[in-house]
Scaffold this active site. Structure first.
Site, short mmCIF file in Angstrom:
data_model
loop_
_atom_site.label_atom_id
_atom_site.label_comp_id
_atom_site.label_asym_id
_atom_site.label_seq_id
_atom_site.Cartn_x
_atom_site.Cartn_y
_atom_site.Cartn_z
N LYS A 1 -31.00 0.42 5.76
CA LYS A 1 -32.37 0.43 6.32
C LYS A 1 -32.57 -0.76 7.27
CE LYS A 1 -34.45 0.02 2.29
NZ LYS A 1 -33.39 0.07 1.29
N ARG B 1 -42.61 1.08 -1.86
CA ARG B 1 -41.53 1.34 -2.80
C ARG B 1 -42.04 1.95 -4.09
NH1 ARG B 1 -37.60 -2.62 -1.20
NH2 ARG B 1 -35.74 -2.66 -2.48
N ARG C 1 -21.81 -6.92 1.23
CA ARG C 1 -22.83 -7.55 2.09
C ARG C 1 -22.73 -9.07 2.09
NH1 ARG C 1 -28.41 -4.30 1.56
NH2 ARG C 1 -28.43 -5.10 -0.54
N ARG D 1 -25.95 -12.35 -1.47
CA ARG D 1 -27.23 -12.31 -2.19
C ARG D 1 -26.98 -12.32 -3.70
NH1 ARG D 1 -30.68 -7.46 0.47
NH2 ARG D 1 -31.27 -7.21 -1.71
N ARG E 1 -30.70 -1.78 -9.50
CA ARG E 1 -31.60 -1.52 -8.36
C ARG E 1 -31.59 -0.04 -7.99
NH1 ARG E 1 -28.97 -5.64 -4.83
NH2 ARG E 1 -29.87 -4.53 -3.08
#
Ligand SMILES: Nc1ncnc2c1ncn2[C@@H]1O[C@H](COP(=O)(O)OP(=O)(O)O)[C@@H](O)[C@H]1O
Length: 282
Positions: free
Chosen positions: A62, A139, A173, A217, A228
């Site tokens: 996203k 969300r 990531r 992260r 998640r």
């Protein structure tokens, strides 16, 4: 009503977020407030903004595609995850509480999110921003309903990718601790199975000056990513249906990495021409 709400300024949106949360204001009352504060709402000559939402599971991309479109369309990319991380690193009064929630893969309360978003919209308005591409918001159904009360969303893009690839992408990531840019060190080669086509994605490697400053992260560990995803299916997937019933949802199955997906996304959004025209006048 669409013509009215499209002209909403971020400051009205942010103050209305607060009002929607603190009172049981009806939509009609909210709109009548807007009309009294902004008498030129119904001016048909006013140009429209892009007011878009990007939905999709953690790791789908996203941020990457919303940020590219924000550059192309000249509207701000507002990611609530970034706002949360900024608050976390600011060592402000909320940061301890937030770290605990985020690092478990849970959602932050609607109140905190609306506060962060309102502040971000106010700063944007002071810089003359208009329109937005929201990423990571709404969300929950409640967030979607409140957003619906305070402004008109034109389009909701729902990005989709195989779950095994999502997890691999999250684990790969990396963020440059200095410039904040995102990269991905995962080299993905998912086999075709159960009627799904195979998929490969090259890593998105950092330039040399970022390479030594990469961080991961804290919520990108396998256990937290899986939590998640679970939270996404439970709380955020219903938001897709909310927008589908309004006829605003555009589903987009990512065919692979950025080189394959970006041109196809522009085509799906009828923006392929837009990029050519913009670069011609640049
Ligand atoms: N709209 C929101 N509502 C509640 N919590 C949010 C929201 N946006 C971000 N967060 C919090 O910030 C974390 C990181 O968000 P984000 O960067 O959007 O992650 P993801 O990669 O899961 O899409 C989320 O796991 C959640 O704790």
């Amino acid at each position: 009503m669409a013509a009215l709400t499209r002209l909403l300024k971020p400051s009205s949106i942010s103050s209305l977020f607060t009002r929607s949360l603190s009172t049981t204001t009806t939509t009609a009352a909210v709109i009548s407030d807007i009309e009294s504060e902004h008498p030129n709402f119904s001016d048909p000559k006013s140009s429209r903004n892009f007011q878009w939402v990007f939905l999709g599971c953690p790791g789908v991309g996203k941020g990457t595609y919303a940020s590219r479109l924000s550059n192309l369309l000249g509207v701000p990319h507002i990611a609530t995850g970034d706002l949360v991380r900024e608050e976390l690193s600011s060592a402000g009064p909320l940061s301890h509480q937030l770290a605990e929630i985020v690092n478990q893969g849970k959602l932050v309360s609607d109140e905190i999110i609306f506060n962060l978003l309102s502040k971000r919209l106010e700063v944007g308005e002071s810089k003359g921003e208009s329109g937005f591409i929201l990423d990571g918001f709404p969300r929950t159904i409640r967030q979607a309903e409140i957003l619906d009360e305070v402004t008109e969303i034109d389009l909701v893009v729902n990005l989709k990718l195989r779950e095994d690839v999502l997890v691999e992408k999250c684990l790969g990531r990396r963020i440059c601790s200095q410039c904040g840019k995102g990269f991905n060190v995962a080299s993905i080669n998912a086999k075709a199975e159960n009627g799904r086509p195979g998929m490969s994605m090259d890593p998105l490697l950092p330039p040399q000056h970022c390479a030594s400053k990469l961080i991961t992260r804290a919520d990108d560990t396998e256990q937290v990513v899986k939590e998640r995803l679970r939270v996404y299916y439970e709380k955020s997937q219903p938001v897709e249906d909310f927008y589908k019933s309004q006829g605003k949802l555009m589903e987009f199955d990512l065919p692979g990495g950025i080189p394959e997906s970006w041109p196809k996304l522009l085509e799906a959004l009828n923006l392929d021409d837009y990029e050519v025209k913009r670069s011609a006048v640049a």
